[in-house]
Write a protein that holds these residues in place. Sequence first.
Motif, mmCIF file in Angstrom:
data_model
loop_
_atom_site.group_PDB
_atom_site.id
_atom_site.type_symbol
_atom_site.label_atom_id
_atom_site.label_comp_id
_atom_site.label_asym_id
_atom_site.label_seq_id
_atom_site.Cartn_x
_atom_site.Cartn_y
_atom_site.Cartn_z
ATOM 1 N N LEU A 180 64.842 -8.599 32.112
ATOM 2 C CA LEU A 180 66.143 -9.243 31.907
ATOM 3 C C LEU A 180 66.016 -10.653 31.339
ATOM 4 O O LEU A 180 66.964 -11.175 30.756
ATOM 5 C CB LEU A 180 66.922 -9.272 33.232
ATOM 6 N N GLU A 181 64.852 -11.241 31.520
ATOM 7 C CA GLU A 181 64.661 -12.577 30.963
ATOM 8 C C GLU A 181 64.601 -12.511 29.434
ATOM 9 O O GLU A 181 65.104 -13.381 28.745
ATOM 10 C CB GLU A 181 63.356 -13.150 31.519
ATOM 11 N N LYS A 182 63.990 -11.450 28.933
ATOM 12 C CA LYS A 182 63.844 -11.315 27.480
ATOM 13 C C LYS A 182 64.948 -10.475 26.857
ATOM 14 O O LYS A 182 65.148 -10.517 25.648
ATOM 15 C CB LYS A 182 62.501 -10.646 27.162
ATOM 16 N N ASP A 183 65.577 -9.661 27.661
ATOM 17 C CA ASP A 183 66.499 -8.658 27.119
ATOM 18 C C ASP A 183 67.673 -8.493 28.076
ATOM 19 O O ASP A 183 67.774 -7.518 28.800
ATOM 20 C CB ASP A 183 65.710 -7.334 26.950
ATOM 21 N N ARG A 184 68.567 -9.471 28.039
ATOM 22 C CA ARG A 184 69.696 -9.500 28.969
ATOM 23 C C ARG A 184 70.650 -8.317 28.733
ATOM 24 O O ARG A 184 71.325 -7.864 29.643
ATOM 25 C CB ARG A 184 70.448 -10.834 28.778
ATOM 26 N N SER A 185 70.722 -7.847 27.509
ATOM 27 C CA SER A 185 71.657 -6.737 27.244
ATOM 28 C C SER A 185 71.033 -5.367 27.454
ATOM 29 O O SER A 185 71.664 -4.360 27.145
ATOM 30 C CB SER A 185 72.269 -6.804 25.856
ATOM 31 N N GLU A 186 69.798 -5.328 27.950
ATOM 32 C CA GLU A 186 69.160 -4.055 28.320
ATOM 33 C C GLU A 186 69.193 -3.035 27.179
ATOM 34 O O GLU A 186 69.751 -1.950 27.302
ATOM 35 C CB GLU A 186 69.829 -3.490 29.583
ATOM 36 N N MET A 187 68.577 -3.423 26.085
ATOM 37 C CA MET A 187 68.517 -2.543 24.913
ATOM 38 C C MET A 187 67.115 -1.978 24.711
ATOM 39 O O MET A 187 66.934 -1.014 23.989
ATOM 40 C CB MET A 187 68.937 -3.325 23.659
ATOM 41 N N LYS A 188 66.130 -2.629 25.344
ATOM 42 C CA LYS A 188 64.745 -2.218 25.102
ATOM 43 C C LYS A 188 64.155 -1.660 26.385
ATOM 44 O O LYS A 188 63.830 -2.411 27.313
ATOM 45 C CB LYS A 188 63.940 -3.437 24.618
ATOM 46 N N ASN A 189 64.026 -0.351 26.431
ATOM 47 C CA ASN A 189 63.452 0.311 27.603
ATOM 48 C C ASN A 189 61.933 0.155 27.575
ATOM 49 O O ASN A 189 61.270 0.660 26.680
ATOM 50 C CB ASN A 189 63.849 1.794 27.595
ATOM 51 N N LEU A 190 61.419 -0.559 28.588
ATOM 52 C CA LEU A 190 59.980 -0.862 28.601
ATOM 53 C C LEU A 190 59.196 0.111 29.463
ATOM 54 O O LEU A 190 57.997 -0.074 29.669
ATOM 55 C CB LEU A 190 59.778 -2.293 29.118
ATOM 56 N N TYR A 191 59.884 1.127 29.974
ATOM 57 C CA TYR A 191 59.173 2.080 30.823
ATOM 58 C C TYR A 191 58.115 2.796 29.980
ATOM 59 O O TYR A 191 58.407 3.307 28.904
ATOM 60 C CB TYR A 191 60.128 3.100 31.438
ATOM 61 N N GLY A 192 56.893 2.786 30.471
ATOM 62 C CA GLY A 192 55.793 3.411 29.737
ATOM 63 C C GLY A 192 55.057 2.449 28.829
ATOM 64 O O GLY A 192 53.995 2.786 28.295
ATOM 65 N N ALA A 193 55.591 1.232 28.642
ATOM 66 C CA ALA A 193 54.879 0.244 27.806
ATOM 67 C C ALA A 193 53.654 -0.253 28.564
ATOM 68 O O ALA A 193 53.785 -0.682 29.716
ATOM 69 C CB ALA A 193 55.802 -0.914 27.465
ATOM 70 N N PRO A 194 52.467 -0.195 27.955
ATOM 71 C CA PRO A 194 51.236 -0.568 28.672
ATOM 72 C C PRO A 194 51.300 -1.965 29.295
ATOM 73 O O PRO A 194 50.855 -2.160 30.425
ATOM 74 C CB PRO A 194 50.159 -0.498 27.582
ATOM 75 N N ALA A 195 51.916 -2.907 28.593
ATOM 76 C CA ALA A 195 51.970 -4.275 29.116
ATOM 77 C C ALA A 195 52.798 -4.356 30.399
ATOM 78 O O ALA A 195 52.716 -5.335 31.143
ATOM 79 C CB ALA A 195 52.549 -5.203 28.051
ATOM 80 N N ALA A 231 52.858 -1.832 32.748
ATOM 81 C CA ALA A 231 52.389 -0.818 33.702
ATOM 82 C C ALA A 231 52.313 -1.390 35.118
ATOM 83 O O ALA A 231 52.758 -0.751 36.089
ATOM 84 C CB ALA A 231 51.038 -0.264 33.266
ATOM 85 N N ALA A 232 51.794 -2.605 35.227
ATOM 86 C CA ALA A 232 51.621 -3.193 36.559
ATOM 87 C C ALA A 232 52.973 -3.485 37.201
ATOM 88 O O ALA A 232 53.200 -3.162 38.379
ATOM 89 C CB ALA A 232 50.790 -4.471 36.453
ATOM 90 N N ILE A 233 53.885 -4.059 36.414
ATOM 91 C CA ILE A 233 55.201 -4.393 36.979
ATOM 92 C C ILE A 233 55.968 -3.111 37.333
ATOM 93 O O ILE A 233 56.690 -3.054 38.331
ATOM 94 C CB ILE A 233 56.014 -5.332 36.040
ATOM 95 N N THR A 234 55.775 -2.075 36.540
ATOM 96 C CA THR A 234 56.434 -0.793 36.838
ATOM 97 C C THR A 234 55.981 -0.275 38.200
ATOM 98 O O THR A 234 56.799 0.138 39.034
ATOM 99 C CB THR A 234 56.110 0.253 35.750
ATOM 100 N N LYS A 235 54.679 -0.336 38.402
ATOM 101 C CA LYS A 235 54.122 0.141 39.671
ATOM 102 C C LYS A 235 54.676 -0.664 40.849
ATOM 103 O O LYS A 235 55.054 -0.117 41.887
ATOM 104 C CB LYS A 235 52.590 -0.003 39.629
#
Length: 681
Positions: A454-469, A471-475
């Motif tokens: 949300l800091e970089k993408d307040r309008s939630e347009m870029k789904n980062l699920y599965g992005a390697p960078a 991975a840790a935050i997803t977990k």
Amino acid sequence: MKTNDQLTGLLTVVGVVALLLILGACQSNTNRTAATSNRPNVLFIMSDDHTSQAVSAYGGPLATVCPTPHIDRIAKGGMLFRNCFVTNSICTPSRSAIFTGQYAHRNGVYKFTALDQTQPTLPKVLQDAGYHTALIGKYHLHSNPIGLDFYSLLPGQGRYHNPQFIEVGDIHSSGWLAQGKRTEYSGHSSDVIADKVVDYLQQRNALDQTFMLFCHFKAPHDTWEYAERYESFLADTEIPEPPNLLDDYEGRSDALRTQLQYIGSEWGNHTNFEEETAHLTGVAKKRMQYQLYMKKYLRCVKGVDDNVGRILDFLDESGLSENTIVIYTGDQGFYLGEHGMYDKRFMYEEGLRMPFLVRWPGQVQSGSESDGMILNVDFAPTILAAVGAPALPEAQGKSFLPLLNGRIPRDWRTSMYYRYYYSHFKTEPHIGVRTYRHKLIHYNRIDQWELYDLEKDRSEMKNLYGAPAYAAITKELQSELVRLQKELGDDPADDGSRPNIGNLAPQPLFKSQDISLADTDNSLLFRLRTEEGGTLFSRCSIDEVPYSEGFTRDGFKTLCLRQNKLYFFDGFDGDLAHEIDVDLSDGQWHTVALIVEEKIPKIYVDNLLVFTGTEALKADHPSHTFNVGAGIDTGGYRGYNFRGDISHVYYRRGIVEQQDLKDFKTRKINDGKYLIAASSF
Ligand code: CA
């Protein structure tokens, strides 16, 4: 209670709370009429679907287009919360969470089901603490209110123009509020509600009674019918579009592509404006639909704001302002074109965030703000703590009183749990967690995930699920989701299809789909004994979850005993009730017979004819069951079950002649399809 200017905000709040707690403790075993010192009044103003993008105190592109100066007065005189979130973004569940301080899986209201008000609620605790409690306006909890000294409620969604209200004391003789007498008022609902609020405040002021008033506007819920005086408001204004009005949902889950709450959707025909946009197609059509939608919505908002102004003016003029906590909120967020949508449900920012403004003279610094993460389940614990009333015993929310001084305590929550259950609009159910920076959403039925920074993408347009960078935050977020689930006691497998509505769902003694009273000649006989009454039979959808919509009202039939009278209903509305003046609640055994011959009903009590219908019964609904000893659950009214003994129930497809009715007592009639053995309820 006067503030000592020398104290810091924190000490003041702590001190006041401690003092109030002592005062509260002194009043346990309360005499409700006893003087209650200087405890503050609470005016809780909540609009339906009013979202923070349309409250000018929150800024944003709409702030200059449709300012809300009066609502903003609350923030100017108090505090604005930037991170107030709803735990399940639809009306009845949010209202239930506010009443109980609990999530849906605890209070039982996952969707549009009745709130079991036998559980502890905010109004009940405040009433017990000596407050005069009241609710005026939209209610939408589907069960009879408990804990309100005064109410004036819009039935169901209520009407925008010339609204009808069910007033305190106007519960129908069936015991069911929803069937109570309706009084019509001329004018727009926002104006009428504000009139009623001012009247109420005037009365409390004259009587010097400490109160908590829920003022619930119907506006700006769809279908956005504004008062005529706003017809020209924004007529020549181009409403700014959100940057993602034309979102193509690329990279996101299928949930956004399959939902029907996009602007222009035919679902409900709310935002398609067929006539006005018939000459347009594609993007041009969508843009016009957005303009038309927003003008209607914002005209309703303007009506709410003007009326909030009238209410605040009255508080000032009467001197009540000084000792009244004023809160303004909406029951959830709402999409104003973001992601091309309207309505709520989804966990994206605009649907998740609730406006929350609070003014408390002497306690909360004027013009202050908080980024602290607060939830709708926190409202009740906070209000109770603020006035020094006992806490709700099983609340899952926390009091955010400590945040009202502008600081966030170290141990305050840094994440929140969200869950939406399937209802309609084809919006996929989902479970999610939001931290101050990230949001993880699991569309659990289709097993698809979305992750946002949300800091970089307040309008939630870029789904980062599965992005390697990521991975840790997803977990980390997935573990946090599980941790919150455990902490809150939510079972991921509980999909909300078995709402916990306490004793609201009746258990019939006998149930069948084979009996249709209006189909052919029928005879139905009972032996019963009661001092309390209740329902003898009902032909309705006992097994259905009591949704506010989708309930099949046609062909609803019931025979019940209330207040020493027998009632026979053919149809859902109270005005289709036949009232029969015979006292059956004397604790003696009686025989009741309903004989339907060529669709005309006759009722006999102890072999005497007491009622003959004047018109044919309406067709029974095929999905309804015939239930003995249990009533309807759609309104969520508890106590519809028969209370007493039913010794025999006899049904014959055909006529039992009057001279043979007496044989029922001696069981000589034995050719019926059903003869049910003795039972009691
Ligand atoms: Ca709502």
